[in-house]
Design a protein around this motif. Sequence first.
Motif, PDB file in Angstrom:
ATOM      1  N   LEU A   1      19.346   4.051 -16.124  1.00 36.30           N
ATOM      2  CA  LEU A   1      19.494   5.384 -16.704  1.00 36.30           C
ATOM      3  C   LEU A   1      18.167   6.140 -16.688  1.00 36.30           C
ATOM      4  N   ASN A   2      17.095   5.418 -16.949  1.00 38.69           N
ATOM      5  CA  ASN A   2      15.765   6.036 -16.965  1.00 38.69           C
ATOM      6  C   ASN A   2      15.374   6.539 -15.573  1.00 38.69           C
TER       7      ASN A   2
ATOM      8  N   PHE B   1      19.230   6.710 -25.526  1.00 38.71           N
ATOM      9  CA  PHE B   1      20.334   6.224 -24.698  1.00 38.71           C
ATOM     10  C   PHE B   1      21.147   5.164 -25.439  1.00 38.71           C
ATOM     11  N   LYS B   2      20.449   4.232 -26.075  1.00 41.47           N
ATOM     12  CA  LYS B   2      21.131   3.161 -26.817  1.00 41.47           C
ATOM     13  C   LYS B   2      22.044   3.731 -27.896  1.00 41.47           C
TER      14      LYS B   2
ATOM     15  N   ASN C   1      18.972  -3.992 -21.043  1.00 38.64           N
ATOM     16  CA  ASN C   1      17.724  -3.431 -20.505  1.00 38.64           C
ATOM     17  C   ASN C   1      17.850  -2.990 -19.050  1.00 38.64           C
TER      18      ASN C   1
ATOM     19  N   GLU D   1      20.553  -1.797 -17.597  1.00 37.90           N
ATOM     20  CA  GLU D   1      21.275  -0.523 -17.603  1.00 37.90           C
ATOM     21  C   GLU D   1      20.381   0.613 -18.107  1.00 37.90           C
ATOM     22  N   LEU D   2      19.557   0.304 -19.103  1.00 40.89           N
ATOM     23  CA  LEU D   2      18.620   1.299 -19.629  1.00 40.89           C
ATOM     24  C   LEU D   2      17.628   1.734 -18.559  1.00 40.89           C
ATOM     25  N   SER D   3      17.123   0.761 -17.813  1.00 42.45           N
ATOM     26  CA  SER D   3      16.172   1.070 -16.730  1.00 42.45           C
ATOM     27  C   SER D   3      16.817   1.946 -15.665  1.00 42.45           C
TER      28      SER D   3
ATOM     29  N   ARG E   1      13.028   7.746 -25.294  1.00 43.38           N
ATOM     30  CA  ARG E   1      14.235   8.049 -24.522  1.00 43.38           C
ATOM     31  C   ARG E   1      15.221   6.879 -24.477  1.00 43.38           C
ATOM     32  N   LYS E   2      14.722   5.678 -24.315  1.00 44.02           N
ATOM     33  CA  LYS E   2      15.606   4.513 -24.220  1.00 44.02           C
ATOM     34  C   LYS E   2      16.349   4.275 -25.531  1.00 44.02           C
TER      35      LYS E   2
ATOM     36  N   ILE F   1      24.294  -1.273 -24.390  1.00 44.26           N
ATOM     37  CA  ILE F   1      23.772  -1.387 -23.023  1.00 44.26           C
ATOM     38  C   ILE F   1      22.532  -2.273 -23.006  1.00 44.26           C
TER      39      ILE F   1
ATOM     40  N   TYR G   1      25.145   5.696 -26.503  1.00 43.02           N
ATOM     41  CA  TYR G   1      26.143   4.747 -26.021  1.00 43.02           C
ATOM     42  C   TYR G   1      26.849   4.061 -27.186  1.00 43.02           C
TER      43      TYR G   1
END
Length: 197
Positions: free
Chosen positions: A85-86, A65-66, A79, A81-83, A61-62, A77, A69
């Motif tokens: 979003l998660n 997202f990357k 880490n 921001e990724l967290s 999933r991460k 983005i 974006y």
Amino acid sequence: MKKLKDYQRNKKKIIIFDFDGVLAETIKIKGLVFYKIFEKEGRNIQNYAYSYHIKNAGINRKIKFKEIYKIKLKKNINNKELSKLNVIFNKIYSKYYKRIKINKDFINFIYKNKKNINFYISSTAPKKEIINILKNNDYYNIFKKIYGSNIKKNIAIRNIIKHEEIAKKYIIFIGDTIHDYNVAKQLKINFISYKFN
């Protein structure tokens, strides 16, 4: 299911399932979550996020997202921001748990054969998420071990092989994506392609 019966007759000992799209019909529901997350970005981005997720089932999933974006929003983005979003994803997704269909054919097969075969899950979905969905449907305790997104599938399956001390010819991996097939090919184990419709 015929292939599984053939493996059963041949007394194979380990079956490893992917989760999303195999044991549970989650792909489209997760697509809806991706769609909701990008609501502020407009319909064009939402549609892209949904389609990108569907086309890239089996990818972490991460990473999705990357790429969304980077490709559509022209942003990188970090880490943190990724967290974030998660966390948002998990909060929205948890509301859909009761709508998730579980593959009853596989569940029945597991119950009939759990004395002779050890069953595992190896998935790019977070382990906690998988456990919550299984618990919600009272199927949590039928798997010997669950590997989630914190460990790559090839490493998880190597761990299973090492722990079980079993020849690779007695292991089956059931998945629904080219990524699953490539893992099985790399590790030289049996593979069954299956999509939960």
